[in-house]
Design an enzyme around this catalytic site. Structure first.
Site, PDB file in Angstrom:
ATOM      1  CG  ASP A  70      -0.310  -0.468   2.492  1.00 58.02           C
ATOM      2  OD1 ASP A  70       0.927  -0.471   2.566  1.00 58.02           O
ATOM      3  OD2 ASP A  70      -1.043  -0.825   3.435  1.00 58.02           O
ATOM      4  CG  ASP A 139      -8.716  -1.823  12.363  1.00 55.81           C
ATOM      5  OD1 ASP A 139      -7.677  -2.359  11.906  1.00 55.81           O
ATOM      6  OD2 ASP A 139      -9.242  -0.816  11.834  1.00 55.81           O
ATOM      7  CG  HIS A 141      -6.079  -2.403   8.933  1.00 57.74           C
ATOM      8  ND1 HIS A 141      -6.272  -1.371   9.824  1.00 57.74           N
ATOM      9  CD2 HIS A 141      -4.786  -2.313   8.543  1.00 57.74           C
ATOM     10  CE1 HIS A 141      -5.146  -0.684   9.953  1.00 57.74           C
ATOM     11  NE2 HIS A 141      -4.216  -1.242   9.198  1.00 57.74           N
ATOM     12  CD  GLU A 146      -8.779   1.049   8.075  1.00 63.53           C
ATOM     13  OE1 GLU A 146      -8.671   0.118   8.910  1.00 63.53           O
ATOM     14  OE2 GLU A 146      -8.247   2.153   8.228  1.00 63.53           O
TER      15      GLU A 146
HETATM   16  C1  GLP Z   1      -0.682   0.174   8.482  1.00 61.59           C
HETATM   17  C2  GLP Z   1      -0.352  -0.613   7.228  1.00 61.59           C
HETATM   18  C3  GLP Z   1      -0.524  -2.110   7.458  1.00 61.59           C
HETATM   19  C4  GLP Z   1       0.208  -2.523   8.717  1.00 61.59           C
HETATM   20  C5  GLP Z   1      -0.366  -1.786   9.887  1.00 61.59           C
HETATM   21  C6  GLP Z   1       0.251  -2.187  11.214  1.00 61.59           C
HETATM   22  O1  GLP Z   1      -2.038   0.344   8.644  1.00 61.59           O
HETATM   23  N1  GLP Z   1      -1.153  -0.226   6.117  1.00 61.59           N
HETATM   24  O2  GLP Z   1      -0.031  -2.811   6.338  1.00 61.59           O
HETATM   25  O3  GLP Z   1       0.106  -3.916   8.892  1.00 61.59           O
HETATM   26  O4  GLP Z   1      -0.138  -0.397   9.672  1.00 61.59           O
HETATM   27  O5  GLP Z   1       1.436  -1.485  11.452  1.00 61.59           O
HETATM   28  P1  GLP Z   1       2.434  -1.837  12.611  1.00 61.59           P
HETATM   29  O6  GLP Z   1       3.221  -2.994  12.133  1.00 61.59           O
HETATM   30  O7  GLP Z   1       3.275  -0.599  12.746  1.00 61.59           O
HETATM   31  O8  GLP Z   1       1.643  -2.134  13.823  1.00 61.59           O
END
Ligand code: GLP
Length: 262
Positions: A70, A139, A141, A146
């Protein structure tokens, strides 16, 4: 679904890095090995280990093609929090991957729909993704899919929830208003189309997401739960993320996968 409960973040990262290195090294076909990659704090330990292994000559990325999950809409590549910047800073600038093998959605594309269509086509042109690594939002995702995103979704434009913008504000001077409201993201089905999916889940704040993913039903409310329908899905997590699992499930995973716990 395989759930490997490692002691802590370091062991989770070590197992995942080793798994990726072994997968690349055992890929004997002429076509490139195709990796899907995430951003966030979860994969940083894996990226550090991949960089170190590459420098030691244990793995080469010359025949690896990557597709990132993304990208925020509206941030230039030079912005510290763009995922383009993150990936180069944490991985690509330090390994021997050819620049033309790196694919990241363009969050500044004039025609986002066309950009997303092109991305799906490019993935298909390589014969699909061999291994998609991902993380999870608190959450549940996956990528920026989402809650209530279709489990059949493909790459497209996504609106971020207020909750996600608050969680991600830690990278934007703790100001949710600075977090972009939209992102381009692969779909849930883009991830589950991969031949293998590997999720990294670490920390107490992910405990609810992990429990829903593993013990709940398959539900668009927790988009990572789509992994239950995948034949080759591995979750590698740490003890801290297991706080909401039932004791029985926890014991089961510790028992059946005991040989893969570091
Ligand atoms: C963002 C990204 C996700 C990722 C999430 C969790 O929302 N789009 O791909 O998995 O963050 O991030 P973290 O690993 O910092 O908890």
């Amino acid at each position: 679904m395989k759930v490997l409960i490692q002691k802590d973040y370091d062991n989770m990262s070590e197992w995942a890095a080793r798994h990726i290195i072994d997968a690349i090294n055992s890929h004997k076909e002429a076509r490139p090995y195709v990796l899907g990659l995430p951003t966030g704090s979860s994969p940083i330990g894996v990226y550090q280990r991949l960089v170190a292994a590459n420098k030691r000559g244990e793995v080469s990325f010359r025949n690896v093609v990557t597709f990132n999950m993304d990208e925020y809409v509206g941030l230039p590549r030079t912005h510290h929090e763009s995922y383009w910047y993150f990936m180069h800073d944490n991985l690509f600038d330090h390994i021997d991957i050819p620049k033309e093998n790196i694919n990241i959605l363009n969050g500044l594309a004039e025609d986002p729909e066309e950009e997303c269509r092109r991305y799906e086509e490019k993935i298909a042109s390589y014969g699909g993704i061999d291994l998609f690594m991902g993380g999870s939002g608190v959450d549940g995702h996956i990528a920026f899919n989402e809650p209530f995103t279709s489990l059949n979704s493909r790459t497209g434009l996504r609106s971020l929830t207020e909750d996600t913008r608050i969680v991600n504000a830690r990278f934007f001077d703790n100001d949710p208003e600075q977090v972009p409201k939209q992102a381009l993201s692969v779909g849930v089905a883009t991830v589950t189309d991969a031949r293998e999916v590997l999720l990294l889940i670490s920390g107490h704040n992910k405990a609810r997401a992990l429990a829903h993913c593993v013990e709940g039903g398959v539900s668009q409310q927790w988009t990572i739960s789509a992994l239950q329908m995948h034949e080759n899905a591995v979750i590698v997590c740490d003890e801290a993320a297991c706080g909401e699992l039932k004791v029985d499930s926890y014991r089961y995973f510790k028992d059946v996968y005991r040989d893969e716990i570091l």
